[in-house]
Motif scaffolding. Sequence first.
Motif, PDB file in Angstrom:
ATOM      1  N   ALA A 388       0.827  -1.215   0.000  1.00 14.36           N
ATOM      2  CA  ALA A 388       0.000   0.000   0.000  1.00 14.36           C
ATOM      3  C   ALA A 388       0.861   1.266   0.000  1.00 14.36           C
ATOM      4  CB  ALA A 388      -0.909  -0.013   1.217  1.00 14.36           C
ATOM      5  N   HIS A 389       0.432   2.272  -0.769  1.00 16.66           N
ATOM      6  CA  HIS A 389       1.040   3.609  -0.740  1.00 16.66           C
ATOM      7  C   HIS A 389       0.122   4.508   0.094  1.00 16.66           C
ATOM      8  CE1 HIS A 389       3.810   3.456  -4.504  1.00 16.66           C
ATOM      9  NE2 HIS A 389       3.562   2.223  -4.119  1.00 16.66           N
ATOM     10  N   GLN A 390       0.616   5.729   0.370  1.00 25.38           N
ATOM     11  CA  GLN A 390      -0.254   6.706   1.036  1.00 25.38           C
ATOM     12  C   GLN A 390       0.021   8.088   0.449  1.00 25.38           C
ATOM     13  OE1 GLN A 390       0.410   7.917   5.156  1.00 25.38           O
ATOM     14  NE2 GLN A 390      -1.645   7.168   5.637  1.00 25.38           N
ATOM     15  N   SER A 391      -1.052   8.890   0.305  1.00 28.86           N
ATOM     16  CA  SER A 391      -0.843  10.236  -0.257  1.00 28.86           C
ATOM     17  C   SER A 391      -0.467  11.212   0.857  1.00 28.86           C
ATOM     18  CB  SER A 391      -2.113  10.716  -0.965  1.00 28.86           C
ATOM     19  OG  SER A 391      -3.150  10.842  -0.024  1.00 28.86           O
ATOM     20  N   THR A 392       0.282  12.255   0.477  1.00 30.93           N
ATOM     21  CA  THR A 392       0.728  13.208   1.491  1.00 30.93           C
ATOM     22  C   THR A 392       0.093  14.599   1.328  1.00 30.93           C
ATOM     23  OG1 THR A 392       2.653  13.483   0.068  1.00 30.93           O
ATOM     24  CG2 THR A 392       2.977  12.208   2.083  1.00 30.93           C
ATOM     25  N   GLU A 393      -0.644  14.815   0.211  1.00 31.42           N
ATOM     26  CA  GLU A 393      -1.310  16.121   0.032  1.00 31.42           C
ATOM     27  C   GLU A 393      -2.708  15.891  -0.493  1.00 31.42           C
ATOM     28  OE1 GLU A 393       0.824  18.841  -2.530  1.00 31.42           O
ATOM     29  OE2 GLU A 393       2.676  18.467  -1.434  1.00 31.42           O
ATOM     30  N   ASP A 394      -3.614  16.858  -0.205  1.00 31.34           N
ATOM     31  CA  ASP A 394      -4.943  16.781  -0.812  1.00 31.34           C
ATOM     32  C   ASP A 394      -4.773  16.818  -2.330  1.00 31.34           C
ATOM     33  OD1 ASP A 394      -5.951  16.850   1.700  1.00 31.34           O
ATOM     34  OD2 ASP A 394      -6.751  18.896   1.585  1.00 31.34           O
ATOM     35  N   ASP A 395      -5.633  16.100  -3.042  1.00 33.12           N
ATOM     36  CA  ASP A 395      -5.494  16.061  -4.501  1.00 33.12           C
ATOM     37  C   ASP A 395      -6.874  15.902  -5.133  1.00 33.12           C
ATOM     38  OD1 ASP A 395      -4.169  16.050  -6.924  1.00 33.12           O
ATOM     39  OD2 ASP A 395      -3.756  13.891  -6.891  1.00 33.12           O
ATOM     40  N   VAL A 396      -6.959  16.228  -6.406  1.00 36.65           N
ATOM     41  CA  VAL A 396      -8.207  16.037  -7.139  1.00 36.65           C
ATOM     42  C   VAL A 396      -7.878  15.224  -8.384  1.00 36.65           C
ATOM     43  CG1 VAL A 396     -10.077  17.199  -8.382  1.00 36.65           C
ATOM     44  CG2 VAL A 396      -9.110  18.256  -6.321  1.00 36.65           C
ATOM     45  N   TYR A 397      -8.643  14.153  -8.598  1.00 37.37           N
ATOM     46  CA  TYR A 397      -8.399  13.318  -9.782  1.00 37.37           C
ATOM     47  C   TYR A 397      -9.735  13.060 -10.471  1.00 37.37           C
ATOM     48  CZ  TYR A 397      -7.025   9.255 -12.607  1.00 37.37           C
ATOM     49  OH  TYR A 397      -6.786   8.395 -13.651  1.00 37.37           O
ATOM     50  N   ASN A 398      -9.828  13.435 -11.733  1.00 38.63           N
ATOM     51  CA  ASN A 398     -11.079  13.290 -12.504  1.00 38.63           C
ATOM     52  C   ASN A 398     -12.286  13.801 -11.720  1.00 38.63           C
ATOM     53  OD1 ASN A 398      -9.594  12.178 -14.535  1.00 38.63           O
ATOM     54  ND2 ASN A 398     -10.189  10.056 -14.111  1.00 38.63           N
ATOM     55  N   GLY A 399     -12.134  14.956 -11.067  1.00 38.53           N
ATOM     56  CA  GLY A 399     -13.247  15.570 -10.331  1.00 38.53           C
ATOM     57  C   GLY A 399     -13.487  14.950  -8.958  1.00 38.53           C
ATOM     58  N   MET A 400     -12.648  13.981  -8.573  1.00 41.28           N
ATOM     59  CA  MET A 400     -12.843  13.344  -7.250  1.00 41.28           C
ATOM     60  C   MET A 400     -11.823  13.901  -6.269  1.00 41.28           C
ATOM     61  SD  MET A 400     -13.265   9.396  -8.418  1.00 41.28           S
ATOM     62  CE  MET A 400     -12.174   9.456  -9.804  1.00 41.28           C
ATOM     63  N   PHE A 401     -12.268  14.126  -5.045  1.00 44.30           N
ATOM     64  CA  PHE A 401     -11.357  14.656  -4.026  1.00 44.30           C
ATOM     65  C   PHE A 401     -10.666  13.499  -3.298  1.00 44.30           C
ATOM     66  CE2 PHE A 401     -10.764  16.187   0.434  1.00 44.30           C
ATOM     67  CZ  PHE A 401      -9.649  16.963   0.143  1.00 44.30           C
ATOM     68  N   ILE A 402      -9.336  13.589  -3.239  1.00 44.89           N
ATOM     69  CA  ILE A 402      -8.575  12.548  -2.531  1.00 44.89           C
ATOM     70  C   ILE A 402      -7.805  13.235  -1.402  1.00 44.89           C
ATOM     71  CG2 ILE A 402      -6.773  10.759  -2.768  1.00 44.89           C
ATOM     72  CD1 ILE A 402      -7.488  10.806  -5.809  1.00 44.89           C
ATOM     73  N   PRO A 403      -8.275  13.100  -0.167  1.00 50.69           N
ATOM     74  CA  PRO A 403      -7.609  13.826   0.929  1.00 50.69           C
ATOM     75  C   PRO A 403      -6.216  13.276   1.220  1.00 50.69           C
ATOM     76  CG  PRO A 403      -9.371  12.427   1.785  1.00 50.69           C
ATOM     77  CD  PRO A 403      -9.412  12.288   0.300  1.00 50.69           C
ATOM     78  N   ALA A 404      -5.355  14.156   1.722  1.00 51.83           N
ATOM     79  CA  ALA A 404      -4.019  13.700   2.153  1.00 51.83           C
ATOM     80  C   ALA A 404      -4.202  12.583   3.169  1.00 51.83           C
ATOM     81  CB  ALA A 404      -3.279  14.864   2.789  1.00 51.83           C
ATOM     82  N   GLY A 405      -3.298  11.625   3.171  1.00 54.11           N
ATOM     83  CA  GLY A 405      -3.390  10.545   4.150  1.00 54.11           C
ATOM     84  C   GLY A 405      -4.221   9.368   3.658  1.00 54.11           C
ATOM     85  N   THR A 406      -4.665   9.446   2.376  1.00 58.63           N
ATOM     86  CA  THR A 406      -5.432   8.311   1.833  1.00 58.63           C
ATOM     87  C   THR A 406      -4.492   7.120   1.597  1.00 58.63           C
ATOM     88  OG1 THR A 406      -6.984   9.785   0.726  1.00 58.63           O
ATOM     89  CG2 THR A 406      -6.850   7.553  -0.142  1.00 58.63           C
ATOM     90  N   THR A 407      -4.943   5.946   2.003  1.00 63.02           N
ATOM     91  CA  THR A 407      -4.182   4.715   1.721  1.00 63.02           C
ATOM     92  C   THR A 407      -4.558   4.241   0.327  1.00 63.02           C
ATOM     93  OG1 THR A 407      -4.130   4.097   4.025  1.00 63.02           O
ATOM     94  CG2 THR A 407      -3.887   2.306   2.451  1.00 63.02           C
ATOM     95  N   ILE A 408      -3.535   3.915  -0.482  1.00 59.66           N
ATOM     96  CA  ILE A 408      -3.829   3.535  -1.874  1.00 59.66           C
ATOM     97  C   ILE A 408      -3.427   2.080  -2.104  1.00 59.66           C
ATOM     98  CG2 ILE A 408      -3.523   4.260  -4.292  1.00 59.66           C
ATOM     99  CD1 ILE A 408      -3.871   6.762  -2.690  1.00 59.66           C
ATOM    100  N   PHE A 409      -4.352   1.300  -2.629  1.00 56.92           N
ATOM    101  CA  PHE A 409      -4.026  -0.064  -3.036  1.00 56.92           C
ATOM    102  C   PHE A 409      -4.017  -0.142  -4.561  1.00 56.92           C
ATOM    103  CE2 PHE A 409      -5.872  -1.083   1.194  1.00 56.92           C
ATOM    104  CZ  PHE A 409      -4.766  -1.737   1.728  1.00 56.92           C
ATOM    105  N   PRO A 410      -2.845  -0.280  -5.175  1.00 53.10           N
ATOM    106  CA  PRO A 410      -2.846  -0.488  -6.623  1.00 53.10           C
ATOM    107  C   PRO A 410      -3.193  -1.953  -6.897  1.00 53.10           C
ATOM    108  CG  PRO A 410      -0.582  -0.372  -5.770  1.00 53.10           C
ATOM    109  CD  PRO A 410      -1.495  -0.246  -4.593  1.00 53.10           C
ATOM    110  N   ASN A 411      -4.264  -2.179  -7.631  1.00 52.46           N
ATOM    111  CA  ASN A 411      -4.687  -3.568  -7.857  1.00 52.46           C
ATOM    112  C   ASN A 411      -4.010  -4.132  -9.099  1.00 52.46           C
ATOM    113  OD1 ASN A 411      -5.908  -6.018  -7.899  1.00 52.46           O
ATOM    114  ND2 ASN A 411      -8.003  -5.254  -7.623  1.00 52.46           N
ATOM    115  N   THR A 412      -2.787  -4.610  -8.891  1.00 53.09           N
ATOM    116  CA  THR A 412      -2.003  -5.190  -9.988  1.00 53.09           C
ATOM    117  C   THR A 412      -2.761  -6.359 -10.610  1.00 53.09           C
ATOM    118  OG1 THR A 412       0.027  -4.561  -8.873  1.00 53.09           O
ATOM    119  CG2 THR A 412       0.196  -6.345 -10.460  1.00 53.09           C
ATOM    120  N   TRP A 413      -3.419  -7.127  -9.754  1.00 49.55           N
ATOM    121  CA  TRP A 413      -4.183  -8.280 -10.234  1.00 49.55           C
ATOM    122  C   TRP A 413      -5.205  -7.843 -11.287  1.00 49.55           C
ATOM    123  CZ3 TRP A 413      -4.123 -13.509  -9.469  1.00 49.55           C
ATOM    124  CH2 TRP A 413      -5.248 -14.211  -9.916  1.00 49.55           C
ATOM    125  N   ALA A 414      -5.980  -6.782 -10.955  1.00 50.55           N
ATOM    126  CA  ALA A 414      -7.025  -6.328 -11.878  1.00 50.55           C
ATOM    127  C   ALA A 414      -6.406  -5.863 -13.199  1.00 50.55           C
ATOM    128  CB  ALA A 414      -7.832  -5.200 -11.240  1.00 50.55           C
TER     129      ALA A 414
END
Length: 539
Positions: A388-414
């Motif tokens: 898992a990765h984690q974001s360190t700043e608030d961000d916006v992606y395709n109109g979606m808000f991603i707050p800092a501190g979000t845990t990210i799971f890249p789904n390599t399987w998918a």
Amino acid sequence: MLGDLYQAFGPRLFYFLIGAPIFIFVLSKIYLLRKRGMRNGLKKPPGPKGWPLIGNLLDMPTSNQYLTYMDWGKKYGDVVGVDICGRPILILNSRQAIHDLLIKRSAIYSNRPRMELLNTWGRWDWTLVLMQGSEEMHRQRRMLGQCLNKGMIPRYHAAIQREALDFCLRLAKTPENYKELIDHMSGANIMMITYGHKVKEEADENVERVHDVFSEFIKLGNAGSHIVDFFPALSALPSWVFGLDFAKTMKRLASLMDSSLIDPYFQGIREIESGVAKSPSMLHTLLDAYTQDDGSVEHERSIQAATGVAYLGIALIAGGDTTMITICTFLLAMMLYPEAQRNARAEIDALLKNERLPTFEVRGSEVPAIRRSHDERSFQPTAPLAVAHQSTEDDVYNGMFIPAGTTIFPNTWACLQNEDDFPEPDVFKPERYLDGVTLKEGSVLAKEFAFGYGRRVCSGKHLADAIVWMNLSLLLAAFDISLPTDKLGNPIMPDLNYEYGATTVHPKPFQCKISLRSEKHGELLRASLNASEGADRSN
Ligand code: HEM
């Protein structure tokens, strides 16, 4: 003092007075976390609805998470958002989303979620794999890069080749022990490349220690999902509050982690001083670079940790376990797809004429069949959710808000199951890498997904690639690998349901028929091993 209060108020009022502030604290924390996750006019990433306060706690899968995440992807889209008690989690189910966030915006998506349980009680805080962004993290990545960058790998070719030849000769004698033999080969490679240490034939304490770490680690279940990981303040409690067995596991893990950091490092130094250690090794490179004029070693603890994390990798995400899974998956593929094996071998024989075995030199001049088999990793990704990765700043992606501190799971399987990129993804199909055949223009090789993403990409990527390539090449060139049969001659089919543990998927134990193609191939293996040991002695 607490005893006096207990006496004064009686049990009910006492527990109410203690419990109520904790309850209010947890509620307000969840409320604040939730509030941070909203921004005017911006939507939240879509995902399962969840419950008040606990969010999606009850929706979270407890096994084979990558499969549920992939199903959510089909329902909600490539980017799925969930939250557990106010903590935002983002699942990236497509190559595009992983590329856009973890690679293109890696400056703000390269932290790790703090795994309180492992860091505080398990004393994993020195390992780069779990380390949050810090000067120490950058230093360790630099050190690993110094020793394991692409240009350095040829320095380890001789050792890798020697271990692979040794592995093949042992395999020829006791093919039924393939798993233990791969394990031995992985451990031997890592100990040699990390510390210049030659492992003992049987029961090397360094390799056993790593296995002990691994068996304690998997007792903890899914890394990062203990209640303490969600409410770090709970780590101030003694660990026995969560059960005596749990406390025992944590204690043992902590002591194993302490000795993993220190013991092999000082053993390596003693072996360098007594001239026993082989060179080159990571330890040699780092001591050369950081020993000062007065003989002291600058950043010694970081050197211990950088070598320690490569060493510990024998059994975890970084290293041997992953190497073992990759080679086991290859054996399965060879049993199940005999035509792919025949095609690859015909090409190798045409080039090497059964007179030589593959070496790193022929890798340069390319044996396309080996390259394609090696590239074909969509068949079974080793770490389906990477780490898992984690974001360190608030961000916006395709109109979606991603707050800092979000845990990210890249789904390599998918990503590797995406039929557009990898038609028939469950089929071992090296020919998809024949130029212009099935792989779409602009697609990436399946193996590019294997090592994770962005600034936290696997530090041992080039080394692992070389180890796996050498072993696959020798297996292809020298062995017949096929399905075993029962007494009536019926093939015994392996169970292809992999088990997901902590970070990697493991094939279930399977029988495999592995035999040398001919006595000539046995002689070639022996002669090559003798030649490489001779070269080693004369160095
Ligand atoms: C086939 C073998 C291997 C595979 C499939 C593999 C895969 C991975 C993956 C998926 C990650 C997580 C990347 C991310 O967070 O995006 C990782 C991290 C890591 N790997 Fe490997 N790995 C392998 C071998 C090795 C070896 C041989 C070493 C060391 C000698 C190593 C050292 C590391 C380290 C130190 C990290 C953590 C990097 C960080 O957090 O900054 N790996 N690996």
